[in-house]
Every structure is written in C-alpha cells, then in structure tokens.
Design an enzyme around this catalytic site. Structure first.
Site, short mmCIF file in Angstrom:
data_model
loop_
_atom_site.label_atom_id
_atom_site.label_comp_id
_atom_site.label_asym_id
_atom_site.label_seq_id
_atom_site.Cartn_x
_atom_site.Cartn_y
_atom_site.Cartn_z
N VAL A 131 -102.18 56.96 117.49
CA VAL A 131 -100.72 57.01 117.39
C VAL A 131 -100.15 56.50 118.71
O VAL A 131 -100.60 56.91 119.79
CB VAL A 131 -100.23 58.45 117.12
CG1 VAL A 131 -98.71 58.48 117.02
CG2 VAL A 131 -100.86 59.00 115.84
N CYS A 132 -99.20 55.59 118.64
CA CYS A 132 -98.49 55.10 119.82
C CYS A 132 -99.48 54.54 120.85
O CYS A 132 -100.38 53.78 120.52
CB CYS A 132 -97.63 56.22 120.38
SG CYS A 132 -96.34 55.69 121.53
N SER A 133 -99.33 54.93 122.12
CA SER A 133 -100.16 54.37 123.19
C SER A 133 -101.59 54.89 123.15
O SER A 133 -102.43 54.48 123.97
CB SER A 133 -99.54 54.67 124.56
OG SER A 133 -99.33 56.05 124.74
#
Length: 349
Positions: A131-133
């Site tokens: 998820v995300c970074s």
C-alpha cells in the site's frame, strides 16, 4: 422411460472460499501510516462479518506483525498492537503479505531487517502486495522485477530508481487484476485510500464480486473504484510547494479544457521547452502533460454528467474531447464505465 436431463455442474466457488481461512499478514513498522494498515484490514474484517451474518465461516485470518511483538507507533501518534515479530511470521500458499507505507518506510528500509524478512517470506507466500510507499520495500527487495507497479505519485521516481526492472505507472490505483489472480501474485497500490480499493479487489478474487460489492456498501463507499483509475483529482492538483515549476500552468489548464491543449501550447504557457515541461510533469506529478490534461477533462466531464444537464455529445465538446466516442473511450479506460451509465448511476436526482 424418458431420459432425465443432464444436470448442469455448478460453478466452483473461488479458491479462498473453500477450505482453511486465508491469512492476511500486514508488516508494520514505526511511523507507519495508520490508514494504510487499518483501511485494507477493515475490508477483510467486514467480509468476515458479512459471511458470519449468512451463517458462513470467516474467510480471513488477520495478523499484524512488527519489528517486535507489541505496540507499533504510527505517524498519527496512535499505537497499533503487533501480535508477533516479523521474524516469527510464517508464509504459506494461503497467505497474503501486505507492506503498508508511511513516513517511517525510509528508516525501515535503511535498517535492512524488513527487506531480509520480505526476501525470506515472499517465496513462501501466495501473494505479496503493498500500500502506498510500501512499494519501495518490494522494489528494494527485488520483488517487482518484470511486474507492473504503482505507488503514491510523489514516490514514483523513487520507486523507478529502486526497482528499475519494474514497469512503474502512476495513473492507476492498484495493479491487482481480479480477472487474473494467478498472474497478480505481486501487486502494489497508490496512496492511502487506494489500499481499500486494492483490498476490495482481493476480496472479489477470493470470494466473488457480490461479497466485494456488499463490503463496499457496508463501508459506505461511493463506488468500488477499478485499479486502472487515476490516483488523484487534477482539479485538486498539488500546489506550488509540490509543483513549483507548474503551479501557474495547473491553475490555467481547467479554464482552457475546451481548447486544443497540445504539449507545445502547454510549454508556451509555462515558458518552458517541451522536453523540460515533460520532465517537470514526470518529476513533480508522476504523469505526462497529455495524461494530466485528459484527467482534468475527465473530471470536468464527470461533474457535468453528474448534473444531468447536458448530453454526452455536448459534454464531449465542452470538455475538449471533441467526439462522443473519444469521451466514451476515456471513461472506459479510467473509470471502467460508459458516460451514460456514469450519469445514470451517480447523477443528481
């Protein structure tokens, strides 16, 4: 005696709907983004709740692991309790590993232990995602080689550098394809709430589309967004702090969407050479000038269709698409729905 009609063999349920529960293990770290953890896990928890309400056994066993067992501090200032340490996590075919993102991801990667555990667990897990970074962890661990990947638009260049063999695209919410779950054993998602869309896609692949839609309704989500949808609203584009070279241009574009907006025209308005403009868009927004303009037009068209005060042809002309077919192709590519269906489903009244 008349012959009895041959019985139709019922379709087999999705794999995760049979047998033992599927484990979802989230590998948290200090200063993790709290919603990157709790958003996706709540989707799986709600799927369990809905199954229980129908007398069915839960399909997911949720686990939170940290550097050590105990409280993991998040960037929001609240703590999440990890039930085990990373080193104690076991993989398995019925296991999905999720790596969240957040301010602490850089420190977690420098420490090396998270990468070591990912390399240990990935070959043993049925699926590995982020998820995300959190995609940076998968990239540095070498798990995105030859894989379509995305991350938060502000981290796109960093992901390209740490995962040069990945195909990084920022104009999408996630890279999991429910139609091809076997091919999608390594996947990533964009910033924060995109992790919820990713989790819904996983539930659809595991348990079927009806349950995924029921979870979305239960969580009062506006719509279950497809993975290929763009990450952010161009009309809420990053301001001067995040896109200093493009700030004035980004303010100018929405008022000009009915006119031709070629790269040369945009470069002239920005007082930049076309190549420099393209490089600035990629570095500061994670996209190209052409794709950005299309997203601005798409959002304006969505707003007009939602008001139900203009035909598809008129909206196409006003928003710079020209022909209705061009507008339809853009809607299908980014929203997986036709303009007319969008108006009927999400329009006022």
């Amino acid at each position: 005696m008349p012959r009895q009609p041959r019985s139709t063999r019922p379709a087999r349920p999705p794999l995760a709907a049979r047998g033992a529960p599927h484990r979802v293990v989230c590998l948290a770290f200090p200063q993790v983004m709290s919603l990157d953890v709790t958003g996706p896990l709540q989707v799986f928890a709600t799927a369990n709740d809905l199954r229980r309400s129908h007398g069915l056994a839960p399909r997911y066993q949720l686990e939170l692991a940290g550097p050590e067992a105990g409280v993991v501090a998040t960037s929001a200032g609240i703590g999440l309790v990890a039930t085990r340490a990373w080193r104690d996590v076991k993989g398995g075919a019925r296991c999905t590993l999720l790596v969240p993102g957040g301010d602490g991801i850089d420190a977690a990667l420098q420490g090396g232990e998270l990468l070591a555990q990912l390399r240990r667990l990935a070959p043993r897990a049925g699926r590995v995602g982020s998820v995300c970074s959190g995609a940076l962890a998968l990239g540095q661990a070498g798990l995105l080689d030859g894989v379509l990947a995305t991350t938060h638009w502000s981290r796109a260049e960093q992901l390209r550098q740490c995962a040069p063999r990945a195909s990084v695209e920022t104009d999408r919410l996630h890279t999991f394809d429910a139609a091809h779950p076997v091919r999608s054993r390594r996947f990533t998602s964009a910033g924060v709430t995109a992790g919820i869309d990713l989790a819904l896609a996983l539930v659809e692949a595991d348990c079927g589309r009806p349950l995924a839609l029921a979870v979305a309704r239960q969580l009062v989500m506006f719509m279950r967004r497809p993975g290929g949808q763009a990450q952010f609203s161009p009309l809420l584009a990053p301001g001067p702090v995040h896109a200093p070279r493009l700030a004035r241009l980004l303010e100018w574009i929405p008022g000009q969407i009915g006119a031709p907006l070629t790269v040369d025209r945009l470069a002239e308005q920005a007082c930049l050479p076309p190549r420099t403009l393209a490089r600035a868009f990629r570095q500061e927004l994670g996209t190209t000038p052409g794709r950005y303009v299309e997203q601005v037009r798409l959002e304006a068209a969505s707003a007009l269709l939602g008001q139900r005060q203009a035909s598809v042809a008129t909206v196409a002309r006003l928003c710079g698409f020209g022909h209705p077919d061009t507008l339809r192709r853009s809607f299908q590519r980014h929203l997986a729905i036709s303009p007319r269906a969008f108006s009927e489903r999400f329009g006022d009244g």
